[in-house]
Scaffold this active site. Structure first.
Site, PDB file in Angstrom:
ATOM      1  N   ARG A  47      -0.725  -9.313  13.098  1.00  0.00           N
ATOM      2  CA  ARG A  47      -1.275  -8.298  12.173  1.00  0.00           C
ATOM      3  C   ARG A  47      -2.110  -8.973  11.092  1.00  0.00           C
ATOM      4  O   ARG A  47      -3.168  -8.478  10.706  1.00  0.00           O
ATOM      5  CB  ARG A  47      -0.132  -7.473  11.570  1.00  0.00           C
ATOM      6  CG  ARG A  47       0.441  -6.477  12.566  1.00  0.00           C
ATOM      7  CD  ARG A  47       1.855  -6.056  12.245  1.00  0.00           C
ATOM      8  NE  ARG A  47       1.982  -5.280  11.031  1.00  0.00           N
ATOM      9  CZ  ARG A  47       3.159  -4.970  10.482  1.00  0.00           C
ATOM     10  NH1 ARG A  47       4.284  -5.348  11.058  1.00  0.00           N
ATOM     11  NH2 ARG A  47       3.196  -4.259   9.379  1.00  0.00           N
ATOM     12  N   ARG A  62      11.686  -5.425   4.971  1.00  0.00           N
ATOM     13  CA  ARG A  62      11.390  -4.004   4.671  1.00  0.00           C
ATOM     14  C   ARG A  62      12.306  -3.053   5.447  1.00  0.00           C
ATOM     15  O   ARG A  62      12.612  -3.267   6.599  1.00  0.00           O
ATOM     16  CB  ARG A  62       9.943  -3.688   5.044  1.00  0.00           C
ATOM     17  CG  ARG A  62       9.661  -2.184   4.964  1.00  0.00           C
ATOM     18  CD  ARG A  62       8.218  -1.844   5.061  1.00  0.00           C
ATOM     19  NE  ARG A  62       7.553  -2.461   6.179  1.00  0.00           N
ATOM     20  CZ  ARG A  62       6.239  -2.456   6.334  1.00  0.00           C
ATOM     21  NH1 ARG A  62       5.473  -1.882   5.428  1.00  0.00           N
ATOM     22  NH2 ARG A  62       5.686  -3.034   7.372  1.00  0.00           N
ATOM     23  N   ARG A  88     -10.065   0.313   8.532  1.00  0.00           N
ATOM     24  CA  ARG A  88      -9.692  -1.080   8.785  1.00  0.00           C
ATOM     25  C   ARG A  88     -10.800  -1.842   9.482  1.00  0.00           C
ATOM     26  O   ARG A  88     -10.632  -3.039   9.773  1.00  0.00           O
ATOM     27  CB  ARG A  88      -8.458  -1.114   9.679  1.00  0.00           C
ATOM     28  CG  ARG A  88      -7.150  -1.248   8.919  1.00  0.00           C
ATOM     29  CD  ARG A  88      -6.064  -0.952   9.912  1.00  0.00           C
ATOM     30  NE  ARG A  88      -4.897  -1.749   9.721  1.00  0.00           N
ATOM     31  CZ  ARG A  88      -3.761  -1.257   9.226  1.00  0.00           C
ATOM     32  NH1 ARG A  88      -3.669  -0.026   8.817  1.00  0.00           N
ATOM     33  NH2 ARG A  88      -2.703  -2.036   9.140  1.00  0.00           N
ATOM     34  N   LYS A 108       0.845  -1.218   0.000  1.00  0.00           N
ATOM     35  CA  LYS A 108       0.000   0.000   0.000  1.00  0.00           C
ATOM     36  C   LYS A 108       0.875   1.261   0.000  1.00  0.00           C
ATOM     37  O   LYS A 108       0.667   2.175  -0.781  1.00  0.00           O
ATOM     38  CB  LYS A 108      -0.944   0.010   1.221  1.00  0.00           C
ATOM     39  CG  LYS A 108      -1.866  -1.191   1.294  1.00  0.00           C
ATOM     40  CD  LYS A 108      -2.803  -1.143   2.492  1.00  0.00           C
ATOM     41  CE  LYS A 108      -2.139  -1.262   3.847  1.00  0.00           C
ATOM     42  NZ  LYS A 108      -1.464  -2.563   4.112  1.00  0.00           N
ATOM     43  N   ARG A 122      11.120  -0.775  11.087  1.00  0.00           N
ATOM     44  CA  ARG A 122      10.000  -0.600  12.020  1.00  0.00           C
ATOM     45  C   ARG A 122      10.043  -1.621  13.150  1.00  0.00           C
ATOM     46  O   ARG A 122      10.355  -2.790  12.927  1.00  0.00           O
ATOM     47  CB  ARG A 122       8.665  -0.733  11.263  1.00  0.00           C
ATOM     48  CG  ARG A 122       8.223   0.565  10.674  1.00  0.00           C
ATOM     49  CD  ARG A 122       7.055   0.422   9.742  1.00  0.00           C
ATOM     50  NE  ARG A 122       5.936  -0.387  10.220  1.00  0.00           N
ATOM     51  CZ  ARG A 122       4.816  -0.537   9.541  1.00  0.00           C
ATOM     52  NH1 ARG A 122       4.653   0.095   8.384  1.00  0.00           N
ATOM     53  NH2 ARG A 122       3.847  -1.293  10.009  1.00  0.00           N
TER      54      ARG A 122
HETATM   55  P1  AP5 Z   1       4.796  -1.675   1.859  1.00  0.00           P
HETATM   56  O1  AP5 Z   1       4.494  -0.825   0.671  1.00  0.00           O
HETATM   57  O2  AP5 Z   1       5.561  -1.052   2.986  1.00  0.00           O
HETATM   58  O3  AP5 Z   1       3.477  -2.396   2.398  1.00  0.00           O
HETATM   59  P2  AP5 Z   1       2.202  -1.818   3.177  1.00  0.00           P
HETATM   60  O4  AP5 Z   1       1.008  -2.486   2.591  1.00  0.00           O
HETATM   61  O5  AP5 Z   1       2.231  -0.336   3.197  1.00  0.00           O
HETATM   62  O6  AP5 Z   1       2.528  -2.462   4.587  1.00  0.00           O
HETATM   63  P3  AP5 Z   1       2.389  -1.913   6.082  1.00  0.00           P
HETATM   64  O7  AP5 Z   1       3.150  -2.899   6.952  1.00  0.00           O
HETATM   65  O8  AP5 Z   1       2.795  -0.496   6.185  1.00  0.00           O
HETATM   66  O9  AP5 Z   1       0.935  -2.115   6.351  1.00  0.00           O
HETATM   67  P4  AP5 Z   1       0.285  -2.255   7.703  1.00  0.00           P
HETATM   68  O10 AP5 Z   1      -1.095  -2.150   7.246  1.00  0.00           O
HETATM   69  O11 AP5 Z   1       0.577  -3.436   8.529  1.00  0.00           O
HETATM   70  O12 AP5 Z   1       0.982  -1.109   8.580  1.00  0.00           O
HETATM   71  P5  AP5 Z   1       0.454   0.272   9.093  1.00  0.00           P
HETATM   72  O13 AP5 Z   1       1.600   1.162   9.222  1.00  0.00           O
HETATM   73  O14 AP5 Z   1      -0.723   0.714   8.302  1.00  0.00           O
HETATM   74  O15 AP5 Z   1       5.591  -2.974   1.319  1.00  0.00           O
HETATM   75  C1  AP5 Z   1       6.101  -3.949   2.213  1.00  0.00           C
HETATM   76  C2  AP5 Z   1       7.488  -4.413   1.713  1.00  0.00           C
HETATM   77  O16 AP5 Z   1       7.312  -5.134   0.495  1.00  0.00           O
HETATM   78  C3  AP5 Z   1       8.442  -3.250   1.383  1.00  0.00           C
HETATM   79  O17 AP5 Z   1       9.738  -3.606   1.760  1.00  0.00           O
HETATM   80  C4  AP5 Z   1       8.339  -3.090  -0.153  1.00  0.00           C
HETATM   81  O18 AP5 Z   1       9.548  -2.601  -0.720  1.00  0.00           O
HETATM   82  C5  AP5 Z   1       8.027  -4.524  -0.595  1.00  0.00           C
HETATM   83  N1  AP5 Z   1       7.140  -4.574  -1.756  1.00  0.00           N
HETATM   84  C6  AP5 Z   1       6.089  -3.760  -2.044  1.00  0.00           C
HETATM   85  N2  AP5 Z   1       5.487  -4.158  -3.182  1.00  0.00           N
HETATM   86  C7  AP5 Z   1       6.150  -5.264  -3.609  1.00  0.00           C
HETATM   87  C8  AP5 Z   1       5.995  -6.140  -4.734  1.00  0.00           C
HETATM   88  N3  AP5 Z   1       5.031  -5.971  -5.639  1.00  0.00           N
HETATM   89  N4  AP5 Z   1       6.859  -7.184  -4.855  1.00  0.00           N
HETATM   90  C9  AP5 Z   1       7.853  -7.366  -3.924  1.00  0.00           C
HETATM   91  N5  AP5 Z   1       8.061  -6.560  -2.861  1.00  0.00           N
HETATM   92  C10 AP5 Z   1       7.209  -5.526  -2.695  1.00  0.00           C
HETATM   93  O19 AP5 Z   1      -0.104  -0.108  10.542  1.00  0.00           O
HETATM   94  C11 AP5 Z   1       0.768  -0.442  11.608  1.00  0.00           C
HETATM   95  C12 AP5 Z   1      -0.058  -0.618  12.880  1.00  0.00           C
HETATM   96  O20 AP5 Z   1      -0.723   0.620  13.219  1.00  0.00           O
HETATM   97  C13 AP5 Z   1      -1.201  -1.655  12.794  1.00  0.00           C
HETATM   98  O21 AP5 Z   1      -0.733  -2.963  13.071  1.00  0.00           O
HETATM   99  C14 AP5 Z   1      -2.163  -1.133  13.874  1.00  0.00           C
HETATM  100  O22 AP5 Z   1      -1.722  -1.458  15.157  1.00  0.00           O
HETATM  101  C15 AP5 Z   1      -2.054   0.389  13.718  1.00  0.00           C
HETATM  102  N6  AP5 Z   1      -3.031   0.956  12.769  1.00  0.00           N
HETATM  103  C16 AP5 Z   1      -2.732   1.637  11.607  1.00  0.00           C
HETATM  104  N7  AP5 Z   1      -3.861   2.043  10.998  1.00  0.00           N
HETATM  105  C17 AP5 Z   1      -4.895   1.620  11.779  1.00  0.00           C
HETATM  106  C18 AP5 Z   1      -6.306   1.713  11.655  1.00  0.00           C
HETATM  107  N8  AP5 Z   1      -6.893   2.315  10.583  1.00  0.00           N
HETATM  108  N9  AP5 Z   1      -7.070   1.150  12.614  1.00  0.00           N
HETATM  109  C19 AP5 Z   1      -6.488   0.545  13.705  1.00  0.00           C
HETATM  110  N10 AP5 Z   1      -5.160   0.416  13.867  1.00  0.00           N
HETATM  111  C20 AP5 Z   1      -4.366   0.951  12.914  1.00  0.00           C
END
Ligand code: AP5
Length: 209
Positions: free
Chosen positions: A166, A123, A89, A14, A155
């Site tokens: 997660r 990552r 979410r 994402k 992270r």
């Molecule tokens: P990346 O682009 O970083 O993936 P992402 O989908 O953004 O992953 P996140 O881990 O950021 O998502 P998340 O939803 O768990 O975390 P968030 O910060 O929102 O890509 C991942 C890796 O793969 C990278 O190294 C990239 O280079 C590689 N890659 C990308 N595309 C690729 C491809 N096509 N092929 C190969 N490699 C590829 O949330 C963190 C925490 O915050 C949650 O656990 C929760 O506790 C809290 N939180 C956040 N938002 C909410 C909410 N709305 N409600 C409740 N809690 C929340």
């Protein structure tokens, strides 16, 4: 004003795709994960509440998230819409969002669970500009990030144990949202288990349709 939602499991790509959509459309990226990490770092009340949930891979309570979004959407750069990354979410978050701003496209980046662990555990990002990289799939250039302020950052929640919680939270609490948005006719699914550029191209086909 119209907004986009990027939807999908942790590590689906994402944030990676959001950087590209932001460059092409000018829509600001609104990542609740980034906002929460900034709050934890700053030691705010929101950060203190969120920290334990994030470290254990659970979702932060809806009320905390909805308050963050209500404030963010009032900022001047959001006046023409935003690109939500990692929000909503849960169904209550989606219901709250519907009251705040119209959403035109929900784009789900679909990646099987078995790919997620290797994506998340490899990552890292640039502390200077936030660009996201991967040890194997998307490494930074030998001379560092093009922003000129290269500093590697990993992270705290990017470890194998937390990834499984997660993913559990995603399947139990977030994936039911797909049907909720499907029923509204704005849900689009792209195969995220391919090259980054191929996925970007598919997303733009959806956005331009
Ligand atoms: P990346 O682009 O970083 O993936 P992402 O989908 O953004 O992953 P996140 O881990 O950021 O998502 P998340 O939803 O768990 O975390 P968030 O910060 O929102 O890509 C991942 C890796 O793969 C990278 O190294 C990239 O280079 C590689 N890659 C990308 N595309 C690729 C491809 N096509 N092929 C190969 N490699 C590829 O949330 C963190 C925490 O915050 C949650 O656990 C929760 O506790 C809290 N939180 C956040 N938002 C909410 C909410 N709305 N409600 C409740 N809690 C929340």
């Amino acid at each position: 004003m119209s907004s986009i939602v990027l939807f999908g499991p942790p590590g689906a790509g994402k944030g990676t795709q959001a950087e590209r959509i932001m460059e092409a459309t000018g829509l600001p990226q609104v990542s609740t994960g980034d906002m929460l990490r900034a709050a934890v770092k700053a030691g705010t009340e929101t950060g203190l509440t969120a920290k334990g949930y994030m470290e254990s891979g659970q979702l932060v309570p809806d009320g905390v998230i909805i308050d963050l979004i209500k404030d963010r959407i009032l900022e001047p750069d959001a006046k023409n819409g935003v690109m939500f990354d990692g929000f909503p979410r849960t169904i209550p978050q989606a219901e709250a969002l519907a009251e705040i701003t119209p959403v035109t496209h929900v784009i789900a980046i679909e990646v099987p669970d078995e790919r997620i662990v290797e994506r998340i555990c490899g990552r890292y990002s640039c502390a200077g500009c936030g660009s996201v990289y991967h040890d194997t799939f998307n490494p930074v250039n030998a001379d560092g990030c093009s922003c000129g302020q290269w500093e590697e950052k990993r992270r705290a929640d990017d470890n194998e144990e937390t990834v499984h919680s997660r993913l559990g939270a995603y399947h139990e609490q977030t994936s039911p949202l797909a049907d909720w948005y499907r029923s509204k006719g704005i849900f689009h699914s792209v195969n995220g288990d391919r090259a980054i550029d191929t996925i970007t191209a598919d997303i733009f086909v959806v956005l331009n349709s």
